[in-house]
Scaffold this motif. Structure first.
Motif, PDB file in Angstrom:
ATOM      1  N   GLY A 183     -37.088 -23.239  -2.301  1.00 30.49           N
ATOM      2  CA  GLY A 183     -37.613 -24.244  -3.204  1.00 30.49           C
ATOM      3  C   GLY A 183     -37.822 -23.626  -4.570  1.00 30.49           C
ATOM      4  N   PRO A 184     -38.075 -24.442  -5.592  1.00 28.88           N
ATOM      5  CA  PRO A 184     -38.301 -23.922  -6.943  1.00 28.88           C
ATOM      6  C   PRO A 184     -39.514 -23.001  -6.988  1.00 28.88           C
ATOM      7  N   ASN A 185     -39.639 -22.231  -8.064  1.00 28.53           N
ATOM      8  CA  ASN A 185     -40.848 -21.434  -8.263  1.00 28.53           C
ATOM      9  C   ASN A 185     -42.056 -22.353  -8.234  1.00 28.53           C
ATOM     10  N   GLY A 186     -43.095 -21.929  -7.509  1.00 26.05           N
ATOM     11  CA  GLY A 186     -44.293 -22.752  -7.396  1.00 26.05           C
ATOM     12  C   GLY A 186     -44.180 -23.872  -6.382  1.00 26.05           C
ATOM     13  N   ALA A 187     -43.139 -23.824  -5.524  1.00 27.80           N
ATOM     14  CA  ALA A 187     -42.918 -24.911  -4.567  1.00 27.80           C
ATOM     15  C   ALA A 187     -43.872 -24.864  -3.385  1.00 27.80           C
ATOM     16  N   ALA A 189     -40.901 -28.589  -2.118  1.00 26.65           N
ATOM     17  CA  ALA A 189     -41.270 -28.760  -3.519  1.00 26.65           C
ATOM     18  C   ALA A 189     -42.694 -29.304  -3.534  1.00 26.65           C
ATOM     19  N   ARG A 190     -43.601 -28.503  -3.001  1.00 30.80           N
ATOM     20  CA  ARG A 190     -45.004 -28.871  -2.765  1.00 30.80           C
ATOM     21  C   ARG A 190     -45.129 -29.833  -1.580  1.00 30.80           C
ATOM     22  N   GLU A 191     -44.086 -30.560  -1.267  1.00 33.93           N
ATOM     23  CA  GLU A 191     -43.997 -31.394  -0.077  1.00 33.93           C
ATOM     24  C   GLU A 191     -42.616 -31.155   0.518  1.00 33.93           C
ATOM     25  N   PRO A 192     -42.414 -31.496   1.772  1.00 25.96           N
ATOM     26  CA  PRO A 192     -41.122 -31.222   2.388  1.00 25.96           C
ATOM     27  C   PRO A 192     -40.027 -32.134   1.845  1.00 25.96           C
ATOM     28  N   ILE A 193     -38.902 -31.541   1.468  1.00 29.66           N
ATOM     29  CA  ILE A 193     -37.733 -32.303   1.047  1.00 29.66           C
ATOM     30  C   ILE A 193     -36.773 -32.477   2.220  1.00 29.66           C
ATOM     31  N   SER A 198     -40.898 -30.743  -8.318  1.00 33.47           N
ATOM     32  CA  SER A 198     -41.663 -29.582  -8.744  1.00 33.47           C
ATOM     33  C   SER A 198     -42.071 -29.708 -10.205  1.00 33.47           C
ATOM     34  N   GLU A 199     -41.172 -30.207 -11.045  1.00 32.28           N
ATOM     35  CA  GLU A 199     -41.471 -30.348 -12.478  1.00 32.28           C
ATOM     36  C   GLU A 199     -42.518 -31.426 -12.730  1.00 32.28           C
TER      37      GLU A 199
END
Length: 274
Positions: A41-45, A206-210, A231-232
């Motif tokens: 996932g992205p940074n901070g995901a 991305a903080r939640e499941p994709i 994420s953004e």
């Protein structure tokens, strides 16, 4: 006939975070015994947060984590204070603490530690202070500690970041060996080519499941774009919310890394989780 081993980790409507602000939320799913699972996932995901939660390093904000069996956790290398006056032997030998009762003899402890260091290519490094090691050498020492922990479940946070290609190849060989032994390995990774080549199952966060399922079905351009967009748009100050529970991707009998997603949920995670 021997019974199948229990699933080592179940995540049930899980929310994790810091100071009541969620860093990952509404995650349901099962890490099956013998899984070789990449977290991407992205940074901070939320990848590191999820590993810390499974390892018991941070409290659960909502939902729960069910664990079966011992778990070994390797944090990111930059989270470890390398200025502390430890030798390579001392660092690796920490892996024996959990099993101290079975290793009462100091001689046996030393031989086991030396064997683990040799297995990761650090034979002769026993007396070296950890602060003098290169990034790759330090990571090898951490893998020696994992060998000595001898756990059925291993959680690895960015195990290959900032190290040379030869070390990556050597450590990947160790991971493949653990997987062949039936151990469960969950690794947070950035290199998607590496994930596609070596990890049959992937959880995209991305903080939640994709998506969660066979790697080829998870790492699609649509799923990766949605992960970036979510994420953004994330609100760092958001409170814990009660949001919808997302169906677990592994709630079925046995593995399937081919014909369909685990439980058929890998693709509609990103529909339901908005």
């Amino acid at each position: 006939m021997n019974a199948a081993p229990p699933d080592p980790v179940r995540l049930i409507s899980l929310t994790l975070g810091y100071d009541r602000h969620p860093a990952i939320h509404h995650l349901d799913g099962t890490v099956r015994a013998g899984d070789l699972l990449a977290l991407v996932g992205p940074n901070g995901a939320g990848k590191s947060t999820l590993l810390k939660g499974i390892a018991g390093e941070i409290p659960v904000l909502d939902g729960r984590i069910e664990r079966a069996g011992d778990i070994a956790y390797m944090p990111q290398a930059d989270e470890i204070d390398r200025s502390f006056p430890l030798s390579v032997m001392d660092l690796a030998g920490m892996g024996l603490w959990r099993r101290a009762g079975a290793w009462r003899s100091l001689g046996r402890q030393r031989r086991a530690t030396e064997a683990a260091l040799a297995a990761v290519g650090l034979d002769g490094f026993q007396a070296r202070p950890i602060g003098t090691l290169s990034g790759g050498q330090f990571r090898r020492a951490l893998f020696a500690r994992l060998i000595l922990q001898d756990c059925p479940v291993l959680l690895l946070d960015e195990p290959f970041t900032g190290i040379d290609a030869r070390t990556v190849d050597d450590l990947l060989a160790l991971i493949r060996g653990w997987h062949a032994e039936g151990r469960t390995v969950v690794a947070a990774l950035h290199d998607l080519a590496q994930v596609r080549a070596h990890f049959p199952t992937t959880l995209l966060l991305a903080r939640e499941p994709i998506a969660w399922g066979p790697t080829a079905r998870v790492l699609t351009s649509d799923n990766l774009a949605r992960a970036r967009n979510l994420s953004e748009a994330w609100d760092e100050g958001a409170p814990v919310c009660a949001g919808p529970r997302i169906a677990a991707p592994h709630d079925h009998d046995g593995h399937d890394h081919g014909g369909h997603d685990h439980g058929g949920h890998s693709h509609h995670h990103h529909e339901d989780a908005a």
